[in-house]
Design a protein around this motif. Structure first.
Motif, short mmCIF file in Angstrom:
data_model
loop_
_atom_site.label_atom_id
_atom_site.label_comp_id
_atom_site.label_asym_id
_atom_site.label_seq_id
_atom_site.Cartn_x
_atom_site.Cartn_y
_atom_site.Cartn_z
N TYR A 1 0.84 -1.21 0.00
CA TYR A 1 0.00 0.00 0.00
C TYR A 1 0.87 1.26 0.00
CZ TYR A 1 -3.64 3.28 1.66
OH TYR A 1 -4.52 4.33 1.80
N ARG A 2 1.91 1.25 0.83
CA ARG A 2 2.79 2.42 0.88
C ARG A 2 3.44 2.67 -0.48
NH1 ARG A 2 3.59 0.61 6.41
NH2 ARG A 2 5.26 -0.83 5.77
N ALA A 3 3.86 1.60 -1.14
CA ALA A 3 4.47 1.75 -2.46
C ALA A 3 3.45 2.25 -3.48
CB ALA A 3 5.06 0.41 -2.91
N MET A 4 2.23 1.75 -3.40
CA MET A 4 1.17 2.21 -4.31
C MET A 4 0.85 3.67 -4.06
SD MET A 4 -1.42 -1.07 -4.13
CE MET A 4 -0.96 -2.69 -4.73
N ARG A 5 0.74 4.05 -2.81
CA ARG A 5 0.41 5.44 -2.47
C ARG A 5 1.46 6.40 -3.02
NH1 ARG A 5 -0.83 8.26 3.47
NH2 ARG A 5 -0.62 10.39 2.70
N ALA A 6 2.72 6.00 -2.97
CA ALA A 6 3.80 6.85 -3.47
C ALA A 6 3.64 7.13 -4.97
CB ALA A 6 5.15 6.19 -3.20
N ASN A 7 3.03 6.17 -5.69
CA ASN A 7 2.84 6.33 -7.14
C ASN A 7 1.44 6.79 -7.52
OD1 ASN A 7 5.47 5.54 -7.96
ND2 ASN A 7 4.93 3.39 -7.66
N GLY A 8 0.55 6.91 -6.53
CA GLY A 8 -0.81 7.37 -6.81
C GLY A 8 -1.66 6.39 -7.58
N TYR A 9 -1.33 5.11 -7.48
CA TYR A 9 -2.10 4.08 -8.20
C TYR A 9 -1.91 2.74 -7.52
CZ TYR A 9 -3.66 0.82 -11.77
OH TYR A 9 -4.32 -0.20 -12.44
N GLY A 10 -2.99 1.97 -7.44
CA GLY A 10 -2.85 0.61 -6.91
C GLY A 10 -4.14 -0.17 -7.02
N ARG A 11 -3.99 -1.48 -7.14
CA ARG A 11 -5.12 -2.40 -7.15
C ARG A 11 -4.81 -3.53 -6.17
NH1 ARG A 11 -6.79 1.38 -9.51
NH2 ARG A 11 -7.88 1.49 -11.52
N MET A 12 -5.69 -3.72 -5.18
CA MET A 12 -5.50 -4.78 -4.20
C MET A 12 -6.70 -5.72 -4.26
SD MET A 12 -3.93 -2.53 -1.02
CE MET A 12 -2.82 -3.79 -0.41
N LEU A 13 -6.41 -7.02 -4.24
CA LEU A 13 -7.47 -8.01 -4.25
C LEU A 13 -7.17 -9.04 -3.16
CD1 LEU A 13 -10.04 -9.11 -5.65
CD2 LEU A 13 -8.54 -10.54 -7.06
N PHE A 14 -8.12 -9.19 -2.26
CA PHE A 14 -7.98 -10.13 -1.15
C PHE A 14 -8.87 -11.35 -1.40
CE2 PHE A 14 -6.79 -6.00 0.45
CZ PHE A 14 -5.60 -6.28 1.12
N THR A 15 -8.35 -12.51 -1.07
CA THR A 15 -9.08 -13.75 -1.31
C THR A 15 -9.94 -14.09 -0.10
OG1 THR A 15 -7.25 -14.52 -2.69
CG2 THR A 15 -8.87 -16.16 -1.97
N GLY A 16 -11.23 -13.98 -0.27
CA GLY A 16 -12.17 -14.40 0.76
C GLY A 16 -12.61 -15.82 0.49
N SER A 17 -13.77 -16.19 0.99
CA SER A 17 -14.27 -17.55 0.75
C SER A 17 -15.77 -17.62 1.01
CB SER A 17 -13.56 -18.55 1.67
OG SER A 17 -14.12 -19.84 1.54
N ALA A 18 -16.44 -18.42 0.20
CA ALA A 18 -17.85 -18.70 0.45
C ALA A 18 -18.02 -19.40 1.79
CB ALA A 18 -18.43 -19.55 -0.68
N ASN B 1 -12.62 -3.32 2.87
CA ASN B 1 -13.51 -2.15 2.88
C ASN B 1 -12.81 -0.91 3.41
OD1 ASN B 1 -15.60 -3.68 1.87
ND2 ASN B 1 -16.70 -3.87 3.79
N VAL B 2 -12.00 -1.09 4.45
CA VAL B 2 -11.29 0.06 5.01
C VAL B 2 -10.19 0.52 4.07
CG1 VAL B 2 -9.82 0.84 6.91
CG2 VAL B 2 -11.85 -0.54 7.39
N ILE B 3 -9.46 -0.42 3.46
CA ILE B 3 -8.43 -0.05 2.49
C ILE B 3 -9.05 0.70 1.32
CG2 ILE B 3 -6.79 -0.96 0.81
CD1 ILE B 3 -6.17 -3.19 2.81
N ALA B 4 -10.23 0.25 0.87
CA ALA B 4 -10.90 0.93 -0.24
C ALA B 4 -11.23 2.37 0.12
CB ALA B 4 -12.17 0.18 -0.63
N LEU B 5 -11.69 2.60 1.36
CA LEU B 5 -12.02 3.95 1.79
C LEU B 5 -10.76 4.82 1.89
CD1 LEU B 5 -14.67 3.24 4.56
CD2 LEU B 5 -15.08 4.32 2.35
N GLU B 6 -9.75 4.34 2.59
CA GLU B 6 -8.53 5.12 2.76
C GLU B 6 -7.80 5.28 1.42
OE1 GLU B 6 -6.03 3.78 5.96
OE2 GLU B 6 -7.73 3.53 7.33
N GLY B 7 -7.79 4.22 0.64
CA GLY B 7 -7.08 4.26 -0.64
C GLY B 7 -7.72 5.16 -1.67
#
Length: 330
Positions: A142-159, A183-189
């Motif tokens: 996240y810190r590296a993404m923030r430095a560049n102003g761009y990022g995509r994060m995908l977390f693996t949940g489960s049914a 959800n929190v990363i999406a808001l802050e990000g």
């Protein structure tokens, strides 16, 4: 009417990290990212489906596959379940290419048993490799993404977490936590060009070998398996069927964030966490009684009218709307 052709989605000049990429879902994600131009850090400790052992072979084998196809990749065999390991995974990307654009947090394993029988050895490592690892790799990424102003994060949940699976309380707890984290990363990000989503993939993989069929002792759960209709699933519960949605969610084309998505047998769908209109207690500062709740519990349980708050505070707005609708407040 046919839709207009869509230009091929590419990841040229993007740097992607995929954890748990030595086998199964992660391997497919890494291979397809590389095919579409991404530079990929292939992370895998090389342990078994129950999290035992370690080997560099799994990650290195996938890197070799990518290079044989003309792609660009490096291997990382650190454990994502430690802060030092997570930092090393991200540093591998920074050392090789100087940036991080995509993180697919996919590493994990399974140790299942009855809820009442789960030991610390079955709980702690599962929480470490699913929840804590999402922090340990996610924070430096996240810190590296923030430095560049761009990022995509995908977390693996489960049914198993969102819908339930007997004998998987530990696994479901770790996977369910991905929703709150994302959800929190999406808001802050959102302030820094970073998007975050959760995928609920479905695939028969080596983790299936770790599943003790003792869960069939639960009558209602056993019935759900025995009566399930798998007619649309033949040949479609393989890792490859999850890759298109996973990669779309981490692509520049995707503008969706703060979401939860299911991939099952070629059906791709958004999964909602929502709140029904509910019942609003009478006006004033006196709380209702337990008997009031009992009287109105059917109304409390209805989901006919619902809201989908995207922050804690949006729920207050939904409550006010329900109060006005029910004539409790003007």
């Amino acid at each position: 009417m046919e839709s207009a052709a869509v230009a091929q989605i590419r990841f040229d000049d993007r740097v992607a990290i995929v954890t748990g990429a030595g086998n199964g879902l992660g391997r497919e994600y890494a291979l397809e990212l590389a095919r579409r131009g991404a530079k990929v850090v292939v992370n895998d400790l090389g342990g078994s489906g129950s999290g035992v052992g370690a080997s560099a072979t799994a990650a290195e084998r996938v890197v070799e596959e990518i290079r044989d196809l003309g792609g660009t990749a490096v291997a990382n065999t650190d454990s994502v379940a430690t802060r030092a390991g997570g930092a090393s995974v991200v540093q591998t990307a920074l050392d090789a290419w100087g940036r991080v654009d995509v993180l697919i947090s996919n590493a994990g394993f399974l140790r299942n048993s009855r809820f009442e029988d789960l030991t610390d050895e079955q709980i702690d490592p599962i929480i470490d490799v699913h929840l804590k690892a999402a922090f340990y790799v996610g924070q430096p990424a996240y810190r590296a993404m923030r430095a560049n102003g761009y990022g995509r994060m995908l977390f693996t949940g489960s049914a198993s977490a969102m819908f339930g699976h007997a004998w998987q309380a530990n696994y479901a707890s770790g996977k369910g936590a991905m929703v709150g984290l994302s959800n929190v990363i999406a808001l802050e990000g959102s302030a820094y060009g970073i998007q975050s989503n959760v995928l609920l993939p479905t695939a028969v993989s080596r983790l299936a070998d770790e599943m003790d069929q003792g869960f069939m002792e639960i009558p209602e759960f056993a019935k759900s398996i025995q009566t399930a209709d798998f007619s649309a699933s033949d040949g479609r519960v393989v890792p490859e069927f999850n890759t298109p949605l996973a990669l779309y969610l981490v692509s520049e084309n995707c503008q969706a964030t703060h979401g939860l998505y299911s991939s099952n047998s070629g059906r791709y769908a958004r999964v909602r966490i929502c709140a029904g209109e509910g019942w609003v207690a009478p006006k004033g500062s006196v709380p209702p009684t337990l008997e009031d709740i009992s009287t109105h519990f059917d109304k409390i349980s209805e989901l006919g009218e619902f809201s989908q708050p995207m922050t804690v505070y949006e729920e207050f707005t939904a409550v006010a709307a329900a109060a006005r609708k029910q004539g409790v407040y003007p």
